[in-house]
Scaffold this motif. Structure first.
Motif, PDB file in Angstrom:
ATOM      1  N   ILE A 208       0.841  -1.206   0.000  1.00  0.00           N
ATOM      2  CA  ILE A 208       0.000   0.000   0.000  1.00  0.00           C
ATOM      3  C   ILE A 208       0.873   1.253   0.000  1.00  0.00           C
ATOM      4  CG2 ILE A 208      -1.678   1.306   1.373  1.00  0.00           C
ATOM      5  CD1 ILE A 208      -2.791  -1.444   2.257  1.00  0.00           C
ATOM      6  N   GLU A 209       1.933   1.218   0.781  1.00  0.00           N
ATOM      7  CA  GLU A 209       2.840   2.370   0.834  1.00  0.00           C
ATOM      8  C   GLU A 209       3.493   2.595  -0.525  1.00  0.00           C
ATOM      9  OE1 GLU A 209       6.673   2.930   3.442  1.00  0.00           O
ATOM     10  OE2 GLU A 209       4.866   3.470   4.581  1.00  0.00           O
ATOM     11  N   ASN A 210       3.916   1.519  -1.183  1.00  0.00           N
ATOM     12  CA  ASN A 210       4.528   1.650  -2.514  1.00  0.00           C
ATOM     13  C   ASN A 210       3.520   2.160  -3.535  1.00  0.00           C
ATOM     14  OD1 ASN A 210       7.057   0.833  -1.691  1.00  0.00           O
ATOM     15  ND2 ASN A 210       6.752  -1.310  -2.242  1.00  0.00           N
ATOM     16  N   LEU A 211       2.269   1.720  -3.419  1.00  0.00           N
ATOM     17  CA  LEU A 211       1.228   2.214  -4.320  1.00  0.00           C
ATOM     18  C   LEU A 211       1.098   3.735  -4.193  1.00  0.00           C
ATOM     19  CD1 LEU A 211      -2.374   0.789  -4.759  1.00  0.00           C
ATOM     20  CD2 LEU A 211      -2.023   3.201  -4.278  1.00  0.00           C
TER      21      LEU A 211
ATOM     22  N   THR B 138      -5.913  13.880  -3.492  1.00  0.00           N
ATOM     23  CA  THR B 138      -6.192  12.714  -4.325  1.00  0.00           C
ATOM     24  C   THR B 138      -5.602  11.453  -3.711  1.00  0.00           C
ATOM     25  OG1 THR B 138      -6.201  14.108  -6.311  1.00  0.00           O
ATOM     26  CG2 THR B 138      -5.960  11.729  -6.633  1.00  0.00           C
ATOM     27  N   LEU B 139      -4.380  11.564  -3.190  1.00  0.00           N
ATOM     28  CA  LEU B 139      -3.748  10.414  -2.536  1.00  0.00           C
ATOM     29  C   LEU B 139      -4.553   9.983  -1.313  1.00  0.00           C
ATOM     30  CD1 LEU B 139       0.004  11.489  -2.726  1.00  0.00           C
ATOM     31  CD2 LEU B 139      -1.121   9.727  -4.085  1.00  0.00           C
ATOM     32  N   GLN B 140      -5.074  10.957  -0.580  1.00  0.00           N
ATOM     33  CA  GLN B 140      -5.885  10.604   0.583  1.00  0.00           C
ATOM     34  C   GLN B 140      -7.169   9.895   0.157  1.00  0.00           C
ATOM     35  OE1 GLN B 140      -8.369  13.143   3.644  1.00  0.00           O
ATOM     36  NE2 GLN B 140      -6.203  13.332   4.154  1.00  0.00           N
ATOM     37  N   ASN B 141      -7.747  10.317  -0.963  1.00  0.00           N
ATOM     38  CA  ASN B 141      -8.947   9.647  -1.474  1.00  0.00           C
ATOM     39  C   ASN B 141      -8.663   8.197  -1.825  1.00  0.00           C
ATOM     40  OD1 ASN B 141     -10.544  11.937  -1.223  1.00  0.00           O
ATOM     41  ND2 ASN B 141     -10.167  12.623  -3.312  1.00  0.00           N
ATOM     42  N   ILE B 142      -7.502   7.939  -2.428  1.00  0.00           N
ATOM     43  CA  ILE B 142      -7.108   6.561  -2.755  1.00  0.00           C
ATOM     44  C   ILE B 142      -6.974   5.751  -1.472  1.00  0.00           C
ATOM     45  CG2 ILE B 142      -5.266   5.120  -3.732  1.00  0.00           C
ATOM     46  CD1 ILE B 142      -4.649   7.487  -5.638  1.00  0.00           C
ATOM     47  N   TYR B 143      -6.320   6.334  -0.491  1.00  0.00           N
ATOM     48  CA  TYR B 143      -6.130   5.652   0.797  1.00  0.00           C
ATOM     49  C   TYR B 143      -7.480   5.351   1.450  1.00  0.00           C
ATOM     50  CZ  TYR B 143      -4.779   4.898   5.662  1.00  0.00           C
ATOM     51  OH  TYR B 143      -4.637   4.364   6.927  1.00  0.00           O
TER      52      TYR B 143
ATOM     53  N   GLN C 240      -3.961   0.137   8.322  1.00  0.00           N
ATOM     54  CA  GLN C 240      -3.778   0.645   9.685  1.00  0.00           C
ATOM     55  C   GLN C 240      -2.309   0.900  10.001  1.00  0.00           C
ATOM     56  OE1 GLN C 240      -5.597  -2.342  12.125  1.00  0.00           O
ATOM     57  NE2 GLN C 240      -7.694  -1.692  11.662  1.00  0.00           N
ATOM     58  N   HIS C 241      -1.427   0.279   9.248  1.00  0.00           N
ATOM     59  CA  HIS C 241       0.007   0.410   9.503  1.00  0.00           C
ATOM     60  C   HIS C 241       0.687   1.343   8.489  1.00  0.00           C
ATOM     61  CE1 HIS C 241      -0.686  -2.928  12.205  1.00  0.00           C
ATOM     62  NE2 HIS C 241      -1.203  -3.614  11.202  1.00  0.00           N
ATOM     63  N   VAL C 242      -0.129   2.052   7.690  1.00  0.00           N
ATOM     64  CA  VAL C 242       0.393   2.987   6.698  1.00  0.00           C
ATOM     65  C   VAL C 242      -0.090   4.388   7.040  1.00  0.00           C
ATOM     66  CG1 VAL C 242       0.403   3.635   4.251  1.00  0.00           C
ATOM     67  CG2 VAL C 242       0.408   1.213   4.904  1.00  0.00           C
ATOM     68  N   GLU C 243       0.811   5.345   6.999  1.00  0.00           N
ATOM     69  CA  GLU C 243       0.441   6.728   7.321  1.00  0.00           C
ATOM     70  C   GLU C 243      -0.512   7.283   6.279  1.00  0.00           C
ATOM     71  OE1 GLU C 243       2.549  11.067   8.237  1.00  0.00           O
ATOM     72  OE2 GLU C 243       3.765   9.254   7.989  1.00  0.00           O
ATOM     73  N   ARG C 244      -1.608   7.821   6.746  1.00  0.00           N
ATOM     74  CA  ARG C 244      -2.619   8.393   5.854  1.00  0.00           C
ATOM     75  C   ARG C 244      -2.081   9.664   5.200  1.00  0.00           C
ATOM     76  NH1 ARG C 244      -8.883   9.102   6.872  1.00  0.00           N
ATOM     77  NH2 ARG C 244      -9.356  10.976   5.693  1.00  0.00           N
ATOM     78  N   PRO C 245      -2.145   9.784   3.862  1.00  0.00           N
ATOM     79  CA  PRO C 245      -1.663  11.007   3.193  1.00  0.00           C
ATOM     80  C   PRO C 245      -2.416  12.230   3.701  1.00  0.00           C
ATOM     81  CG  PRO C 245      -2.058   9.252   1.603  1.00  0.00           C
ATOM     82  CD  PRO C 245      -2.630   8.778   2.907  1.00  0.00           C
TER      83      PRO C 245
END
Length: 388
Positions: free
Chosen positions: A111-114, A127-132, A154-159
């Motif tokens: 997910i982080e790499n995406l 836009t990145l936050q919308n994807i997340y 849950q383990h990836v920082e939300r943009p």
């Protein structure tokens, strides 16, 4: 539930008993790691998964799961424009990056790499936050359905979104726009009518476009928002407001009341003029008595509001960053400058969370704070300065 670990060859295995199935005792045994400690940890995790009813999906890819979530959950439970927006995010960002990964193998690093890859394309933080948000929502449901043990989001920082500062018009600019319209021409008249309604009420484009005469109480100066006319993926839909708070009742001035009365007379004359050729607007298997229509009765396409407004700004050489939607912000800014409280503004705009209102209009709030402090200073010090 009983279990244990044992070493076989160079590796450690864990096992646990799941009881009698089909008249036979059933035991699960898997590789736990290279050490006894790793195997014990894997044992505890496996037992927890089993006891909570987790079922590992066989050969289900991320793409297959997300498409199933979109078509069978989102389409049935969300508005059509939300469905189309999610579909675009899945097709353009999620599937190309992680669609082929097995859902059971999806990790935070994927997910982080995406998000990093999408950021390289120049996409904004919003836009990145919308994807997340789409990924997080879909994977949360996978956990609820017990086809995932936990949500890797849950383990990836939300943009983070860029801080939004609302663009607004001044009173002079607004009057400049109105003065540029010739109300003897119906196209100019109807747009002038639209602008006046929006500036006082703060309605969204779709809310105004979907407003029907039955939603107006001219005796009590009240309008009720029940519809939202939206354009999504090449089609116009009549839907309900975007949130529960969007279904609201607003008071309007006597000035606006007279505008509504005048417009009703004009519309009735147009119905007589066009007769059988006066267009009926059919949505959701019923005829809609829209207030905002062309001379021949047809509804105004939601995109028209934006395009016409942009053309006017360009013609008058005004701030082209101001959008039609920003008339809502102009309305709210005027109300704040007049001392109207945030809660009232939240209710009139139909924001579900007052923090949305506070965040959008924080710049106006600071001006209000300055004025309040100056008033306080005059009260406490009798208008005298403490500086020497």
């Amino acid at each position: 539930m009983q279990g244990g670990v044992r070493k076989r060859g160079k590796r450690w295995y864990y096992y646990f008993d799941v009881g009698t199935i089909g008249g036979k005792r059933k035991k699960i045994e898997r590789v736990g790691g290279d050490t006894k400690a790793e195997a014990l940890k894997a044992l505890r995790k496996a037992i927890t998964k089993y006891e909570y009813g987790y079922v590992e999906p066989e050969n289900m890819t991320v793409e297959k799961y997300f498409v199933d979530w979109l078509e069978n959950f989102i389409k049935a439970n969300r508005k059509i424009n939300t469905y189309n927006r999610y579909k675009s995010i899945i097709n353009n960002s999620i599937t190309p990056n992680i669609g082929g990964i097995k859902l059971s193998n999806l990790k935070p690093i994927h997910i982080e790499n995406l998000l990093l890859e999408e950021k390289k394309k120049g996409l904004s933080g919003s836009t990145l936050q919308n994807i997340y948000v789409v990924m997080n929502s879909a994977l949360n449901r996978a956990v609820k359905l017990q086809i995932l043990y936990n949500n890797p989001c849950q383990h990836v920082e939300r943009p983070k979104r860029e801080k939004f500062v609302a663009s607004t018009l001044t009173i002079d600019e607004f009057h400049q726009i109105l003065n540029s319209l010739n109300e003897d021409k119906y196209n100019d008249y109807i747009f002038s009518f639209i602008l006046k309604i929006v500036l006082e009420t703060g309605l969204r484009r779709g809310e105004l476009a979907g407003l029907e005469w039955e939603n107006i109480d001219l005796d009590n100066n009240i309008l009720t928002i029940k519809n939202n006319l939206v354009y999504s993926h090449g089609k116009v839909y009549l839907d309900t407001p975007k949130t529960e708070e969007g279904e609201r009742t607003l008071y309007f001035s006597d000035t606006i009341k007279q505008l509504f009365k005048k417009h009703k007379e004009i519309q009735d004359k147009n119905k007589e003029k066009y007769g059988q050729y006066y267009i009926k607007n059919i949505f959701n298997n019923r005829e809609c008595d829209f207030i905002i229509t062309w001379e021949n009765g047809k509804y105004l396409h939601p995109s028209y509001y934006t395009k016409r407004f942009n053309r006017i700004l360009k013609k008058l050489d005004l701030n082209e960053k101001v959008r039609f939607h920003d008339l809502r912000h102009t309305n709210a800014s005027f109300l704040l400058s007049l001392g109207v409280d945030f809660k009232t503004i939240q209710e009139r705009l139909g924001h579900s969370d007052i923090n949305t209102t506070l965040n959008i209009y924080s710049h106006v709030s600071m001006e209000m704070q300055k004025e309040a402090v100056n008033k306080l200073n005059k009260t406490l010090l009798g208008g005298k300065s403490v500086a020497k």
